[in-house]
Structure formats: structure tokens, C-alpha cells
Design a protein around this motif. Structure first.
Motif, PDB file in Angstrom:
ATOM      1  N   ARG A 101     -11.955 -17.244   8.214  1.00 55.72           N
ATOM      2  CA  ARG A 101     -11.591 -18.611   8.583  1.00 55.72           C
ATOM      3  C   ARG A 101     -10.124 -18.710   9.005  1.00 55.72           C
ATOM      4  O   ARG A 101      -9.744 -19.639   9.714  1.00 55.72           O
ATOM      5  CB  ARG A 101     -11.848 -19.543   7.392  1.00 55.72           C
ATOM      6  N   ARG A 102      -9.318 -17.739   8.576  1.00 54.84           N
ATOM      7  CA  ARG A 102      -7.898 -17.723   8.897  1.00 54.84           C
ATOM      8  C   ARG A 102      -7.674 -17.042  10.244  1.00 54.84           C
ATOM      9  O   ARG A 102      -7.613 -15.818  10.337  1.00 54.84           O
ATOM     10  CB  ARG A 102      -7.121 -16.984   7.809  1.00 54.84           C
ATOM     11  N   ALA A 103      -7.551 -17.826  11.297  1.00 57.32           N
ATOM     12  CA  ALA A 103      -7.400 -17.262  12.644  1.00 57.32           C
ATOM     13  C   ALA A 103      -6.093 -16.501  12.786  1.00 57.32           C
ATOM     14  O   ALA A 103      -5.977 -15.608  13.635  1.00 57.32           O
ATOM     15  CB  ALA A 103      -7.478 -18.384  13.677  1.00 57.32           C
ATOM     16  N   ASP A 104      -5.085 -16.836  11.948  1.00 57.72           N
ATOM     17  CA  ASP A 104      -3.783 -16.185  12.059  1.00 57.72           C
ATOM     18  C   ASP A 104      -3.665 -14.942  11.177  1.00 57.72           C
ATOM     19  O   ASP A 104      -2.600 -14.342  11.096  1.00 57.72           O
ATOM     20  CB  ASP A 104      -2.679 -17.176  11.684  1.00 57.72           C
ATOM     21  N   LEU A 105      -4.742 -14.541  10.545  1.00 54.68           N
ATOM     22  CA  LEU A 105      -4.677 -13.423   9.593  1.00 54.68           C
ATOM     23  C   LEU A 105      -4.573 -12.095  10.331  1.00 54.68           C
ATOM     24  O   LEU A 105      -5.392 -11.769  11.186  1.00 54.68           O
ATOM     25  CB  LEU A 105      -5.927 -13.417   8.706  1.00 54.68           C
ATOM     26  N   ARG A 106      -3.548 -11.343   9.997  1.00 54.71           N
ATOM     27  CA  ARG A 106      -3.362 -10.008  10.548  1.00 54.71           C
ATOM     28  C   ARG A 106      -2.398  -9.258   9.639  1.00 54.71           C
ATOM     29  O   ARG A 106      -1.777  -9.845   8.750  1.00 54.71           O
ATOM     30  CB  ARG A 106      -2.786 -10.072  11.961  1.00 54.71           C
ATOM     31  N   ALA A 107      -2.248  -7.967   9.867  1.00 59.90           N
ATOM     32  CA  ALA A 107      -1.266  -7.188   9.115  1.00 59.90           C
ATOM     33  C   ALA A 107       0.127  -7.685   9.448  1.00 59.90           C
ATOM     34  O   ALA A 107       0.460  -7.912  10.606  1.00 59.90           O
ATOM     35  CB  ALA A 107      -1.406  -5.709   9.470  1.00 59.90           C
ATOM     36  N   ARG A 108       0.938  -7.868   8.424  1.00 64.49           N
ATOM     37  CA  ARG A 108       2.299  -8.352   8.624  1.00 64.49           C
ATOM     38  C   ARG A 108       3.331  -7.232   8.543  1.00 64.49           C
ATOM     39  O   ARG A 108       4.499  -7.450   8.865  1.00 64.49           O
ATOM     40  CB  ARG A 108       2.631  -9.418   7.577  1.00 64.49           C
ATOM     41  N   THR A 109       2.946  -6.070   8.069  1.00 65.44           N
ATOM     42  CA  THR A 109       3.859  -4.932   8.006  1.00 65.44           C
ATOM     43  C   THR A 109       3.098  -3.681   8.436  1.00 65.44           C
ATOM     44  O   THR A 109       1.855  -3.654   8.407  1.00 65.44           O
ATOM     45  CB  THR A 109       4.395  -4.705   6.572  1.00 65.44           C
ATOM     46  N   PRO A 110       3.794  -2.618   8.825  1.00 67.39           N
ATOM     47  CA  PRO A 110       3.110  -1.367   9.188  1.00 67.39           C
ATOM     48  C   PRO A 110       2.239  -0.829   8.067  1.00 67.39           C
ATOM     49  O   PRO A 110       1.148  -0.309   8.319  1.00 67.39           O
ATOM     50  CB  PRO A 110       4.267  -0.417   9.511  1.00 67.39           C
ATOM     51  N   THR A 111       2.693  -0.949   6.816  1.00 69.16           N
ATOM     52  CA  THR A 111       1.889  -0.449   5.691  1.00 69.16           C
ATOM     53  C   THR A 111       0.608  -1.251   5.551  1.00 69.16           C
ATOM     54  O   THR A 111      -0.461  -0.700   5.264  1.00 69.16           O
ATOM     55  CB  THR A 111       2.695  -0.505   4.382  1.00 69.16           C
ATOM     56  N   GLN A 112       0.693  -2.561   5.737  1.00 65.55           N
ATOM     57  CA  GLN A 112      -0.516  -3.377   5.696  1.00 65.55           C
ATOM     58  C   GLN A 112      -1.496  -2.954   6.779  1.00 65.55           C
ATOM     59  O   GLN A 112      -2.710  -2.913   6.551  1.00 65.55           O
ATOM     60  CB  GLN A 112      -0.175  -4.858   5.844  1.00 65.55           C
ATOM     61  N   THR A 287      -3.169   3.949  -0.142  1.00 62.68           N
ATOM     62  CA  THR A 287      -2.084   3.264   0.559  1.00 62.68           C
ATOM     63  C   THR A 287      -1.078   2.794  -0.480  1.00 62.68           C
ATOM     64  O   THR A 287      -1.448   2.078  -1.411  1.00 62.68           O
ATOM     65  CB  THR A 287      -2.594   2.042   1.344  1.00 62.68           C
ATOM     66  N   ARG A 288       0.175   3.213  -0.319  1.00 58.12           N
ATOM     67  CA  ARG A 288       1.232   2.825  -1.253  1.00 58.12           C
ATOM     68  C   ARG A 288       2.138   1.786  -0.612  1.00 58.12           C
ATOM     69  O   ARG A 288       2.732   2.029   0.424  1.00 58.12           O
ATOM     70  CB  ARG A 288       2.043   4.042  -1.691  1.00 58.12           C
ATOM     71  N   PHE A 289       2.236   0.631  -1.265  1.00 60.65           N
ATOM     72  CA  PHE A 289       3.093  -0.448  -0.799  1.00 60.65           C
ATOM     73  C   PHE A 289       4.440  -0.398  -1.517  1.00 60.65           C
ATOM     74  O   PHE A 289       4.540   0.119  -2.628  1.00 60.65           O
ATOM     75  CB  PHE A 289       2.441  -1.808  -1.064  1.00 60.65           C
ATOM     76  N   THR A 290       5.467  -0.943  -0.875  1.00 60.12           N
ATOM     77  CA  THR A 290       6.784  -1.050  -1.484  1.00 60.12           C
ATOM     78  C   THR A 290       7.261  -2.496  -1.365  1.00 60.12           C
ATOM     79  O   THR A 290       6.562  -3.347  -0.792  1.00 60.12           O
ATOM     80  CB  THR A 290       7.802  -0.127  -0.783  1.00 60.12           C
ATOM     81  N   THR A 291       8.461  -2.765  -1.870  1.00 61.23           N
ATOM     82  CA  THR A 291       8.987  -4.127  -1.775  1.00 61.23           C
ATOM     83  C   THR A 291       9.210  -4.545  -0.316  1.00 61.23           C
ATOM     84  O   THR A 291       9.302  -5.737  -0.024  1.00 61.23           O
ATOM     85  CB  THR A 291      10.318  -4.248  -2.545  1.00 61.23           C
ATOM     86  N   ALA A 292       9.290  -3.579   0.603  1.00 57.51           N
ATOM     87  CA  ALA A 292       9.429  -3.924   2.020  1.00 57.51           C
ATOM     88  C   ALA A 292       8.180  -4.618   2.551  1.00 57.51           C
ATOM     89  O   ALA A 292       8.220  -5.256   3.604  1.00 57.51           O
ATOM     90  CB  ALA A 292       9.709  -2.665   2.841  1.00 57.51           C
ATOM     91  N   ASP A 293       7.068  -4.499   1.820  1.00 56.60           N
ATOM     92  CA  ASP A 293       5.806  -5.095   2.261  1.00 56.60           C
ATOM     93  C   ASP A 293       5.529  -6.445   1.609  1.00 56.60           C
ATOM     94  O   ASP A 293       4.486  -7.052   1.851  1.00 56.60           O
ATOM     95  CB  ASP A 293       4.644  -4.138   1.940  1.00 56.60           C
TER      96      ASP A 293
END
Length: 317
Positions: A101-112, A287-293
């Protein structure tokens, strides 16, 4: 570099929502991107380094598209956090689009983006990292997308309730009322991605199931998208039990933050153990996320970093 754009046809309501109260949204963008934004009615000017000025104008255009209603500050911060990170590391050409339902949903960072690619290409994916990185939300979005595309027949969401031992007796009410507070974040994600009415209908059709981890024992989950959230609070035995529930046509995502383990002191987290034991098993991605994500309020990343630094200092002492 100075970029200019005129929003046409003129829509004063959209312009008001775009700028925010007393132009607060414009000031937020300026501070985040180190640019200057000036406007007169529908004519906007962004002044700054080429890449940042271009990003600022693209962001204004994206915001104008959704400005039929007031733009929340947290939504703007989320867009800024992701787009600023993309500016530094490069925006992937193959950003995955999810059917929700969220048309704007996409990865916001390279890790995502890597996380979404791993989920798409692996039967079991681990998402490990701090709060606010989108681990659970994106996993639920992938599950909704798979259900919408009929790639799976149902979604099963689970998490340990309270602690690994799942001691719920002190809580009032029946079992459903006892576990509901611990499953509420999963409900919230579903409501946001599907809408309340659609979620309710999916439950009625047995296309959705949310349950504490203990309910998974002895089951085989075929043609399902299964998510284990808060996995840092499982024991190794519980983790093995969960992973061996996977049946034909099924996909599993395991999410958790190993810096927030609530198990009794000295107990081994099932998430930590699984990452070590399964690191060479084909078909499993980590997949490892950091505070940059982190895509919540900018303070969240700084809070996480501060606690990490304090913990490291305590460990050395």
C-alpha cells in the motif's frame, strides 16, 4: 550551482504542505543537505554543490507528489536519511520495488537494498543490526509483496514473547491478551503496508498468522513467508526449532539486534549462535546493518553509537 523549478499547475495546498509550517520542511532539507532553498509562490531555487543541489531539487519534487496531505516530519527525516546515504555511497541502479500500500516504499540505503536482494534470492535471510534500520519493516513488506503476487499462500510472523522462556503468567488476561503487546509491532507494520480492512480479511482467510515462537514447535510451514523477529532473544534450541519448520515453497527471514539481548546473563543467543554455525551453509544470506542505515530520527543513530561506545569501554575495563 543554482537549480530552478516551477511547480505547475499551481496548487497552493500542495505548496503549503511541501514547505511545512513556517517553511520548516525547507529548513530541515537545507540543514541536512547543506544547501540554500528560496521560493516565491510556485517558483523554487536550490543553491549548493551540484550533487546536493540536484538531490535537494529531486527531493522537493518527490515531496510535492505526496503533498496532497500534510507531510509528517518523521517521513521527511526518513527520506532525507536514505537519500543522503545514497548520495554518499551511490544509488543502486536496481532498486527493488515492492507491491504494498506504500507507493513510496523502497530501500533507503545501500545495505537495505542488499537486504531486499538477499530476501529475493535466498530461502533464509538473516537481518542483523541496531534499532531503526528497517530490518523488520522491510521483511514484512517483502512478505506482503510475496502474498500480493501469489508467490506464497500465507504470511506467518512470530517472535519470542518477553524472554526466551516465554514466561507470560504474570500478565493479565487470556493467552491472546498476554502475547498481544509483544506482537503489536508486527500488527502495526501490517496495518501500514496493507491497511486495516485488508489485514482483517487476510486473517479471516487464514492468509495471515501472528503467534509467539512457542506456537511454531512441531509444525511444517509450506508455501509460506515466515518471519522471526527479535531473534536475539531465542536460545540456540529455539532457533534450530524455528529454522527446521521451513517447508516446500517457503521463505524465512530472521531479524534481530545482538546488542539488545534480554536472555539471562551468560545465556547464548540463538541469533549469535546461528550466524556462527550457518555461515557456510548455501542458500542462507546474512545482511549486517550499522548505524549508517538508521532511518528514524537522526538522534537514534547517535544514541546507538553512544551506547556501543559505552559498552566497549566497559568491556575493556
Amino acid at each position: 550551482m543554482i537549480l530552478r523549478h516551477t511547480f505547475t499547475p499551481l496548487n497552493n495546498t500542495r505548496l503549503t504542505h511541501l514547505c511545512g509550517p513556517a517553511d520548516s520542511h525547507l529548513r530541515t532539507i537545507e540543514a541536512a543537505l547543506s544547501v540554500k532553498i528560496a521560493h516565491r509562490h510556485e517558483q523554487f531555487k536550490v543553491d549548493g554543490p551540484k550533487a546536493k543541489a540536484t538531490l535537494g531539487m529531486e527531493l522537493l519534487q518527490a515531496l510535492y507528489e505526496i503533498a496532497d496531505r500534510p507531510i509528517k516530519e518523521d517521513h521527511l527525516q526518513l527520506m532525507l536519511a536514505g537519500d543522503s546515504e545514497m548520495l554518499e555511497k551511490g544509488d543502486p541502479d536496481t532498486t527493488i520495488t515492492l507491491n504494498t500500500r506504500r507507493a513510496d516504499l523502497r530501500a533507503r540505503t545501500p545495505t537495505q537494498n542488499t537486504y531486499l536482494e538477499n530476501i529475493a534470492s535466498h530461502d533464509i535471510t538473516f537481518g542483523i543490526g541496531p534499532a531503526g534500520t528497517g530490518k523488520t519493516y522491510l521483511a514484512v513488506a517483502c512478505a506482503v509483496d510475496a502474498l500480493e503476487r501469489s508467490n506464497v499462500q500465507r504470511i506467518v510472523l512470530t517472535r519470542p514473547a518477553v524472554e526466551a522462556g516465554e514466561r507470560l503468567g504474570f500478565l493479565p488476561g487470556d493467552l491472546a491478551q498476554k502475547v498481544d503487546p509483544y506482537l503489536r509491532p508486527l500488527y502495526d507494520a501490517l496495518y501500514d503496508l496493507m491497511g486495516v480492512e485488508k489485514v482483517q480479511k487476510a486473517f479471516e482467510r487464514n492468509q495471515l498468522e501472528i503467534a509467539p515462537l512457542a506456537f511454531m514447535r512441531g509444525r511444517t510451514l509450506n508455501n509460506a513467508f515466515v518471519i522471526l523477529d527479535e531473534a536475539q532473544n531465542t536460545t540456540p534450541e529455539q532457533m534450530k526449532m524455528f529454522l527446521t519448520r521451513l517447508g516446500f515453497g517457503a521463505k524465512a527471514v530472521v531479524t534481530g539486534d545482538i546488542s539488545q539481548v534480554d536472555l539471562p546473563k551468560g545465556s547464548l543467543s540463538g541469533l549469535v549462535d546461528a550466524e556462527r554455525v550457518l555461515k557456510r551453509v548455501k542458500g542462507i544470506a546474512v545482511t549486517r546493518f550499522t548505524t549508517a542505515d538508521v532511518v528514524r530520527h537522526p538522534l537514534v543513530a547517535r544514541i546507538v553509537d553512544a551506547y556501543d561506545a559505552q559498552r566497549k569501554t566497559s568491556t575493556r575495563a
